[in-house]
Design a protein around this motif. Structure first.
Motif, PDB file in Angstrom:
ATOM      1  N   UNK A 458       0.803  -1.229   0.000  1.00 12.15           N
ATOM      2  CA  UNK A 458       0.000   0.000   0.000  1.00 12.15           C
ATOM      3  C   UNK A 458       0.838   1.282   0.000  1.00 12.15           C
ATOM      4  N   UNK A 459       1.929   1.279   0.763  1.00 15.75           N
ATOM      5  CA  UNK A 459       2.785   2.465   0.792  1.00 15.75           C
ATOM      6  C   UNK A 459       3.425   2.681  -0.577  1.00 15.75           C
ATOM      7  N   UNK A 460       3.851   1.601  -1.245  1.00 18.15           N
ATOM      8  CA  UNK A 460       4.428   1.723  -2.580  1.00 18.15           C
ATOM      9  C   UNK A 460       3.430   2.247  -3.585  1.00 18.15           C
ATOM     10  N   UNK A 461       2.165   1.797  -3.498  1.00 15.94           N
ATOM     11  CA  UNK A 461       1.126   2.307  -4.398  1.00 15.94           C
ATOM     12  C   UNK A 461       0.904   3.799  -4.171  1.00 15.94           C
ATOM     13  N   UNK A 462       0.809   4.185  -2.884  1.00 10.30           N
ATOM     14  CA  UNK A 462       0.606   5.609  -2.575  1.00 10.30           C
ATOM     15  C   UNK A 462       1.785   6.444  -3.056  1.00 10.30           C
ATOM     16  N   UNK A 463       2.996   5.933  -2.908  1.00 13.09           N
ATOM     17  CA  UNK A 463       4.180   6.672  -3.348  1.00 13.09           C
ATOM     18  C   UNK A 463       4.215   6.825  -4.857  1.00 13.09           C
ATOM     19  N   UNK A 464       3.728   5.803  -5.583  1.00 10.78           N
ATOM     20  CA  UNK A 464       3.705   5.889  -7.048  1.00 10.78           C
ATOM     21  C   UNK A 464       2.708   6.930  -7.527  1.00 10.78           C
ATOM     22  N   UNK A 467       4.294  11.646  -6.143  1.00  9.44           N
ATOM     23  CA  UNK A 467       5.759  11.765  -6.233  1.00  9.44           C
ATOM     24  C   UNK A 467       6.391  12.451  -5.028  1.00  9.44           C
ATOM     25  N   UNK A 468       5.705  13.418  -4.444  1.00  9.64           N
ATOM     26  CA  UNK A 468       6.282  14.102  -3.282  1.00  9.64           C
ATOM     27  C   UNK A 468       6.406  13.153  -2.093  1.00  9.64           C
ATOM     28  N   UNK A 469       5.432  12.257  -1.956  1.00  8.01           N
ATOM     29  CA  UNK A 469       5.512  11.272  -0.880  1.00  8.01           C
ATOM     30  C   UNK A 469       6.731  10.375  -1.070  1.00  8.01           C
ATOM     31  N   UNK A 470       6.964   9.933  -2.304  1.00  5.07           N
ATOM     32  CA  UNK A 470       8.130   9.073  -2.543  1.00  5.07           C
ATOM     33  C   UNK A 470       9.434   9.829  -2.316  1.00  5.07           C
ATOM     34  N   UNK A 515       9.564  -4.300  -0.744  1.00  7.35           N
ATOM     35  CA  UNK A 515       8.240  -4.221  -1.363  1.00  7.35           C
ATOM     36  C   UNK A 515       7.808  -2.794  -1.664  1.00  7.35           C
ATOM     37  N   UNK A 516       8.235  -1.823  -0.856  1.00  6.90           N
ATOM     38  CA  UNK A 516       7.865  -0.432  -1.139  1.00  6.90           C
ATOM     39  C   UNK A 516       8.490   0.025  -2.448  1.00  6.90           C
ATOM     40  N   UNK A 517       9.780  -0.190  -2.599  1.00  6.69           N
ATOM     41  CA  UNK A 517      10.481   0.288  -3.800  1.00  6.69           C
ATOM     42  C   UNK A 517       9.974  -0.422  -5.059  1.00  6.69           C
ATOM     43  N   UNK A 518       9.833  -1.745  -5.009  1.00 13.01           N
ATOM     44  CA  UNK A 518       9.454  -2.466  -6.215  1.00 13.01           C
ATOM     45  C   UNK A 518       7.972  -2.278  -6.546  1.00 13.01           C
ATOM     46  N   UNK A 519       7.131  -2.088  -5.545  1.00 13.99           N
ATOM     47  CA  UNK A 519       5.731  -1.744  -5.842  1.00 13.99           C
ATOM     48  C   UNK A 519       5.651  -0.372  -6.492  1.00 13.99           C
ATOM     49  N   UNK A 520       6.407   0.562  -5.953  1.00 18.72           N
ATOM     50  CA  UNK A 520       6.464   1.898  -6.566  1.00 18.72           C
ATOM     51  C   UNK A 520       6.959   1.815  -8.004  1.00 18.72           C
ATOM     52  N   UNK A 521       7.988   1.005  -8.227  1.00 18.72           N
ATOM     53  CA  UNK A 521       8.524   0.854  -9.580  1.00 18.72           C
ATOM     54  C   UNK A 521       7.492   0.236 -10.514  1.00 18.72           C
TER      55      UNK A 521
END
Length: 626
Positions: A458-464, A467-470, A515-521
């Motif tokens: 969920x955090x990775x989805x929100x970061x994607x 952009x400011x969150x990431x 999981x955060x980084x790769x979900x964001x990617x």
């Protein structure tokens, strides 16, 4: 990050040069063995300068606070009379092997009869020389708080009667320690009816943190205790009777000897004279250890203050001893000028240290004092999940579970080669006797991965989507991945005590960035035409996420989960240091006692488990059969 990197880090962590450590003296290596006879070494006559080759004196510190204290004292004293001591942190078996190989000169922590098995053949072949006893009256056995003693827990045979209140647990120190091995032998032999108990292994400070928690709550606890140590002043504790068969008479009574490599006193007669003069006291060592453990002074500073406050003891040690340049050491030390300090801007910077560590310690103490209820609740939930899953896996017959995992490998991968490898690997683990430890590790990895994925995706989805969150998360994720993993264990140990809880929380923190980084990617890499097509058909943001973005990014997200599994598995050795159990325990035991066979077996088992989990969980490659 690979598993091998962390295994290598765990191995390399031991021989780091230091003069501060805290763990504890071991006990009788052989319960009925008497100390090996002391070599017939007379104190060298005074008045002889040492040659230049003797200026550097190489000490071993085996990581017990008492040895750290005495080694720091003598090292500071030697610096004041012109020598250049070096201190290396090594295990007991490695220390004696290094003395034999002339890689070390002096060891001040030869606890006897604790190390009878470790030193015996070295003394017999003359490669290690016993100079003499430097401390008498020490002891080491199981102990309990005074309130538990008053309630009737006074003898080893009383432990079983208090089993439910003790959670069927005895708390030890680092895996591989002699005291731990005696407790394990006692449990294995079902002595005193303790066959159903378990030993929680960690470290000296880990054990004492658990004792403090139990002491605060007035709960009974059985743990390894010894004297000299500040715990005897910090806690009102009582030593248990009835353990002579395992720990020796007089509560595991011990004498500590000074030993050197062969020929050292003849090569360096002045140093030999000093070593022969050394006599410590229980009170003196307790004072030194209290400065290191309770007041958090570095060993050098604690040693300097103690030497200044105890001139009579120093004068006795220096009787007949010369400085390295040939002057009487006692007189030279009395006339010595204060040590020169740096000046100017450097001194100002050193004198205005930013209290980063102190601030963190205060914050942790505050959180601990005001959040006990919350932390106890978290502990109950996490421990219940891990213990429940472990119990479930243990309830399944080993062969049935192996068959189920093998079938799962075939269903997911459709590869006969992989399926055969999974079956053979699990059968090998069962054959080597590490099946139960593997199940404990597997439970820890599964719960850690589930928690990391539940938070990270969920955090990775929100970061994607933001952009400011990431951008704000990126430095935090970098810190989580680069901060030494041992650092995570310190606050979690203080807040949650020993067991699977600090190990799992540290594992989750370490594995979460994957999981955060790769979900964001994965979400960020969804082709824009797909997004535009979904929007053109009137899809809501939630429909776009579930029907367009997640299916498109599925392989990348699964890769993040696979990496999370591998990172979690890489923490098993470190988690063993806080009593998490699993495959890390035999690895650390083997490392502490230099058991090559056990270390290779446990390490190879971890590798096999890592390969099985990686091959089963990794995303399918393009063109692979579905």
């Amino acid at each position: 990050m690979t598993l091998s990197r962390y295994a290598l880090m765990a191995v390399l962590a031991l021989p780091v040069q230091a003069e501060a450590a805290s763990a504890m003296p071991s006990t009788a290596e052989t319960r009925e063995a008497t100390p090996a006879p002391i070599s017939d070494v007379s104190p060298p006559a005074g008045g002889r300068r040492d040659p230049p080759s003797c200026q550097t004196v190489r000490f071993s510190d085996v990581g017990w606070t008492d040895v750290t204290s005495t080694t720091a004292l003598i090292a500071q004293l030697l610096r004041s009379i012109g020598y250049s001591p070096t201190v290396t942190v090594l295990s007991v078996p490695v220390t004696f092997a290094s003395l034999k190989n002339n890689d070390l000169d002096v060891f001040l922590g030869n606890w006897m009869p604790a190390q009878a098995g470790d030193r015996g053949h070295y003394v017999e072949d003359g490669s290690v020389v016993v100079i003499g006893a430097n401390l008498t009256g020490a002891k080491y056995t199981l102990a309990v708080p005074a309130y538990a003693y008053a309630a009737g827990l006074k003898d080893f045979k009383d432990i079983q009667r208090f089993g439910p209140e003790l959670n069927d647990s005895i708390y030890g120190i680092e895996p591989g320690n002699d005291g731990n091995r005696h407790v394990l032998d006692m449990l294995k032999q079902n002595q005193f009816g303790l066959g159903g108990f378990k030993l929680i292994e960690s470290s000296e400070q880990g054990m004492l943190a658990q004792v403090e928690r139990s002491y605060h709550d007035k709960k009974p606890i059985v743990f390894l205790a010894w004297d000299p140590h500040p715990m005897n002043m910090r806690f009102d504790l009582k030593y248990l009777t009835g353990g002579d068969e395992f720990f020796g008479p007089n509560y595991g009574g011990a004498t500590i000897y000074t030993v050197t490599r062969k020929g050292y006193s003849a090569e360096c007669p002045n140093m030999g004279r000093l070593l022969a003069n050394l006599k410590f006291t229980l009170r003196g060592e307790n004072e030194m250890m209290a400065a290191i453990l309770d007041r958090h002074e570095i060993p050098e500073a604690a040693a300097t203050a103690w030497l200044k406050a105890n001139p009579a003891a120093v004068q006795a040690w220096l009787q007949g001893v010369l400085t390295f340049d040939g002057r009487p050491a006692a007189g030279a030390l009395a006339r010595a000028a204060p040590t020169a300090h740096s000046s100017g801007i450097e001194q100002w910077i050193l004198g205005h240290k930013i209290p980063v560590g102190d601030a963190m310690a205060v914050a942790i103490d505050y959180v601990k004092a005001h959040g006990t209820f919350v932390f106890n609740g978290i502990s109950i939930v996490i421990r219940g999940m891990v213990d429940g899953l472990t119990t479930l896996l243990r309830a399944l017959p080993a062969l049935a579970l192996i068959t189920a995992v093998t079938v799962l490998a075939w269903v997911l991968r459709r590869s006969w080669t992989l399926t055969a490898f999974v079956a053979l690997a699990l059968l090998f683990i069962l054959n080597q006797g590490y099946w139960l430890a593997t199940l404990e590790t597997l439970s820890l990895v599964m719960v850690a991965t589930l928690a990391s994925a539940a938070v990270g995706i969920p955090v990775g989805i929100a970061a994607a989507h933001r952009p400011r969150l990431f951008a704000a998360l990126r430095p935090v994720l970098d810190l989580m991945q680069t901060l030494p993993t041992f650092v995570y264990l310190i606050p979690t140990l203080v807040l949650f005590g020993l067991g699977v809880v600090p190990g799992l929380i540290s594992t989750v923190i370490f594995a979460l960035p994957a999981p955060i980084r790769l979900t964001h990617l994965g979400i960020s890499s969804v082709p824009k035409p797909l997004i535009e097509a979904g929007e053109a058909f009137g899809a809501t943001p939630m429909q776009l996420l579930w029907k367009v973005e997640l299916p498109s990014a599925a392989s990348t997200i699964i890769a993040g989960i696979t990496q999370c599994i591998m990172l979690s598995l890489s923490m098993v050795v470190i988690a063993a240091l806080v009593g998490a159990g699993g495959l890390g325990v035999p690895v650390v035991r083997a490392l502490g006692s230099v058991q090559v066979g056990m270390g290779f077996e446990a390490g190879f088992t971890i590798v096999l488990l890592a390969i099985v989990l990686d091959r089963i969980s990794r995303p399918k490659e393009r063109g692979e059969s579905r």
